[in-house]
Design an enzyme around this catalytic site. Structure first.
Site, PDB file in Angstrom:
ATOM      1  N   LEU B  67       0.822  -1.220   0.000  1.00 43.04           N
ATOM      2  CA  LEU B  67       0.000   0.000   0.000  1.00 43.04           C
ATOM      3  C   LEU B  67       0.851   1.263   0.000  1.00 43.04           C
ATOM      4  O   LEU B  67       0.344   2.359  -0.200  1.00 43.04           O
ATOM      5  CB  LEU B  67      -0.949   0.002   1.201  1.00 43.04           C
ATOM      6  CG  LEU B  67      -2.043  -1.071   1.148  1.00 43.04           C
ATOM      7  CD1 LEU B  67      -2.863  -1.074   2.432  1.00 43.04           C
ATOM      8  CD2 LEU B  67      -2.956  -0.870  -0.059  1.00 43.04           C
ATOM      9  N   ASN B 284       9.293  -9.153  -9.326  1.00 40.14           N
ATOM     10  CA  ASN B 284      10.068 -10.016  -8.440  1.00 40.14           C
ATOM     11  C   ASN B 284       9.115 -10.909  -7.654  1.00 40.14           C
ATOM     12  O   ASN B 284       8.287 -10.391  -6.919  1.00 40.14           O
ATOM     13  CB  ASN B 284      10.887  -9.135  -7.483  1.00 40.14           C
ATOM     14  CG  ASN B 284      11.637  -9.948  -6.441  1.00 40.14           C
ATOM     15  OD1 ASN B 284      11.469 -11.163  -6.335  1.00 40.14           O
ATOM     16  ND2 ASN B 284      12.441  -9.273  -5.639  1.00 40.14           N
ATOM     17  N   ASP B 311       0.264  -9.589  -4.572  1.00 34.39           N
ATOM     18  CA  ASP B 311       1.543  -8.863  -4.634  1.00 34.39           C
ATOM     19  C   ASP B 311       1.362  -7.548  -5.394  1.00 34.39           C
ATOM     20  O   ASP B 311       2.236  -7.123  -6.163  1.00 34.39           O
ATOM     21  CB  ASP B 311       2.656  -9.709  -5.254  1.00 34.39           C
ATOM     22  CG  ASP B 311       4.046  -9.129  -4.957  1.00 34.39           C
ATOM     23  OD1 ASP B 311       4.129  -8.129  -4.217  1.00 34.39           O
ATOM     24  OD2 ASP B 311       5.037  -9.680  -5.475  1.00 34.39           O
TER      25      ASP B 311
END
Lengths: 318, 437
Positions: B67, B284, B311
């Site tokens: 966030l 990633n 993610d």
């Protein structure tokens, strides 16, 4: 013949286009001996050399090529400025676009930077990759192919049947990548020689043979291309010592004797004399290293000419 | 005395496809009715909402959200991130601690928790850092975070791997005090220095530094053995390789307390997208091969992988408008997660719709320790419900994203399955696919 808009990778050229570049360079070489070296071909065009990485020899080569075609040349070196933030490529490109660059020659320390410049829509003209990270250096491969072809007298054709060894740090070499895919496209049989640490994982499908030994291959080679090995690779444990590397993979006067017939020696420069090549070998009669530099200018003239003139044709079609 | 608000949702379908009515009193579900056998509720005195035949399910739970607040508000704020979450049907998000300052103290996790309550769109549960400053050197005050108002149960250094074996062992042991869980970002740092994309044929050709599968798999193998040894709970973030799935499958068969998540992008996309060096696909762990994608789908289908976690990693434009090496890792994912799960897992007949929803809700609740959500739709459970329309499709438009960032790799793609409405603890926070301000 229509040429691609950009030259980012040797994959951008098919066989005929690659041969055309070599043939054009060959044509242009006829003028290089004359007292007036300049051709009016690109008069009024502006070529920008955009260099994010030091490379005096490549920059000078492109500069000489553009000037011999009567283009205006702007050298733009970007060093140390906000590169880490990555904004500089875009902002620099927008600046160049606003200044009316007709072609941008880019050298960059990151793989894919030339393609980003070509794809992102920040500039309109052709982009010529003058070396991007460990990805490609297409004009180097073209000048190598040209040098080989000139030596073996194969005008207006490819390199069919020639045995080429590329020895050295393949993993980190843009020269190796461009040469592998260009020379094999032109018909040469390429063998990569390096310790396994300096070969990329994932090259099983490359159109080459792989060897960890240099000596058994020398007698049948037509061309031995020696790649620069950076000393810092030793620190990163790619090989234990310079001496060990040199002993197994370095071109020296002893190995020079194993070469046969008309076989030649190439090195893209700059050389680490004493590491991957010794002085005697570098300066021997088989060495074409100085010819590579001369040929580099002609190849770059050919590329600039073909891309920029092809551009006009494409423009007319639209 | 104020009358408790009542709401009756009619004409909905359960994830199994049968008609369902749900009565809500205040913030809780007060009745679940099968209109075929039980008929309509008589004497209902409240608002009636016609679901128009849509699928009604528990709202989704994300175990892995970035966030960015505090510290990187140019990319996302808690409020904008929760807007995106709500648009994606999420009633719970778990905020990763790699903010600035890092969420490695009770003070920071309470601040993030408070920002979530202030936004009041859905639940926000902070994840605490395992180590101080995510540096992988000293344990953070894990117990203080667990005992804080944020009631943290999950800890992760996500973005970094807890690579030191002894420190990982200690962390796994320590969270047993409160039945917590360590969520590991499995990436051996020394094998991935400057790594850019999956190591293999593509990295070799492009000259981009390779990111070997073994860098992920070696850490997972070590960590499942550590979790076994100290009998603690381990969660593996964003599993991305076929080998990782095999190791986790082996560990689960052995009875090791390991759970795992997969991201929507690793279920949908493969590394071939990277051949033009477009950093929008830089993430990633990196996009892998199609056979990895297939293995991840199989892993989710057979339960080796428990949940889908987004993610969601917002970044400002300039972080992607640059050379590949300079670009940031990560892509947004909250708004498209369900649709991608539906496309990759349900449309392919690998799992049922109800299994997909479980992998995005109740199963995540079990891992995250969000106990009131563990049983899905339940009388007395929280009235956090999502309505989705599987007969409709939508085209992703990054400019219409509720996130502050635009780094979605799906721009222009069409997906089936539209999230239309979301009820959060009895209050509408999304109606007709519009986030309620």
């Amino acid at each position: 013949m229509i040429f691609p808009r950009h030259l980012l990778s040797v994959d951008d050229l098919d066989y005929d286009q690659a041969v055309k570049v070599l043939d054009t360079a060959s044509e242009l070489s006829k003028f290089s001996g004359s007292s007036i070296k300049k051709l009016p071909t690109l008069r009024g065009k502006t070529v920008v050399n955009l260099f994010f990485e030091d490379s005096t020899r490549t920059r000078i080569s492109f500069e000489a090529a553009a000037k011999r075609l009567s283009a205006d040349v702007i050298n733009f070196s970007v060093k140390g400025s906000s590169v880490s933030k990555g904004e500089s490529l875009k902002d620099t490109a927008l600046t160049l676009g606003a200044m009316g660059a007709d072609a941008v020659v880019i050298r960059h320390h990151f793989s894919g930077a030339a393609q980003r410049l070509a794809d992102a829509g920040w500039i309109s003209g052709p982009v010529i990759n003058a070396g991007d990270g460990t990805h490609e250096h297409p004009t180097q491969a073209l000048l190598d192919a040209y040098t080989i072809r000139s030596k073996f007298g194969k005008d207006s054709e490819g390199l069919s049947g020639l045995q080429v060894i590329i020895v050295g740090d393949i993993l980190h070499s843009r020269v190796a990548r461009s040469n592998v895919f260009l020379l094999t496209k032109l018909g040469a049989e390429v063998t990569l020689v390096a310790p396994p640490t300096l070969l990329p994982v994932g090259i099983e499908n490359w159109p080459v043979k792989i060897s960890y030994q240099l000596d058994p291959l020398l007698s049948s080679a037509d061309v031995v291309m020696v790649l620069r090995v950076q000393k810092e690779r030793m620190v990163q444990s790619f090989f234990p010592t310079e001496r060990e590397y040199s002993r197994h993979y370095g071109m020296n006067s002893h190995r020079l004797k194993s070469l046969s017939g008309e076989s030649i020696l190439l090195h893209p420069g700059p050389m680490n004399r004493g590491l991957e090549i010794d002085a005697l070998t570098a300066d021997s009669s088989r060495s074409m290293i100085v010819n590579q530099v001369t040929n580099g200018v002609q190849i770059r003239m050919a590329v600039l000419y073909l891309l920029l003139s092809s551009q006009q044709v494409v423009g007319e079609e639209v | 005395m104020i009358a408790v608000k009542k709401l009756l949702l009619i004409n909905a379908h359960s994830t199994e496809g049968h008609p369902i009515n749900v009565e809500i009193t205040g913030s809780r579900i007060s009745a679940i009715i099968d209109p075929r056998s039980q008929g309509e509720l008589s004497n209902f005195s409240g608002e009636v909402f016609d679901c128009g035949g849509k699928i009604l399910s528990p709202s989704f739970i994300d175990l892995h959200t970035h966030l960015r607040e505090p510290g990187k508000e140019d990319a996302e704020t808690v409020d904008s991130g929760l807007r995106a979450a709500v648009a994606g049907g999420f009633g719970v998000v778990s905020a990763m601690p790699n903010t600035s300052p890092v969420a490695d103290t009770a003070g920071v996790v309470e601040q993030v928790f408070a920002l979530g309550q202030e936004a009041n769109r859905c639940d926000l549960f902070p994840i605490g850092a395992v180590t101080q400053g995510l540096e992988g050197k000293k344990l953070a005050e894990i117990l203080a975070m667990a005992h804080s108002k944020a009631n943290v149960r999950m800890f992760s250094d996500d973005g970094n791997c807890v690579s030191d074996s002894l420190l990982m062992r200690r962390a796994l042991e320590y969270v047993k005090i409160f039945d917590g869980v360590i969520a590991q970002h499995a990436q051996d740092p020394s094998l991935t220095i400057d790594a850019q994309i999956n190591e293999g044929a593509l990295s070799a050709r492009l000259g981009l530094k390779g990111w070997p599968a073994v860098a992920e798999e070696a850490i997972i193998a070590r960590d499942v053995l550590l979790a076994d040894h100290v009998n603690s709970r381990l969660h593996i973030c964003h599993v991305s390789t076929a080998g990782s799935v095999e190791i986790i499958r082996w560990a689960k068969e052995r009875g090791i307390k390991v759970s795992a998540e997969v991201t929507p992008h690793h279920l949908l996309l493969n590394q071939d997208l990277l051949s033009d060096f477009d950093p929008i696909y830089k993430v990633n762990p990196p996009l892998r091969t199609q056979s990895d994608v297939e293995a991840l789908r199989e892993g989710l289908a057979d339960g080796t992988i428990d949940v889908i976690a987004t993610d969601h990693a917002p970044h400002p434009m300039e972080a992607k408008e640059c050379e590949f090496n300079s670009a940031a890792f990560g892509m947004t994912g909250l708004e498209s997660a369900f649709a991608i799960g539906y496309q990759t897992m349900v449309k392919t007949s690998l799992i049922s719709l109800s299994s997909l929803v479980a992998s995005m809700s109740s199963k995540a609740a079990v891992i995250g320790g969000y106990s009131e959500y563990e049983n899905g739709l339940m009388v007395n459970g929280p009235a956090s419900l999502v309505l989705s329309d599987l007969s409709k499709s939508w085209i992703v438009d990054r400019e219409k994203s509720n996130s502050k960032s635009r780094n979605t790799p799906y721009h222009g793609l069409e997906f089936e399955g539209v999230i239309t409405d979301l009820l959060y603890r009895g209050e509408w926070v999304l109606r007709d696919s519009q986030v309620i301000s």
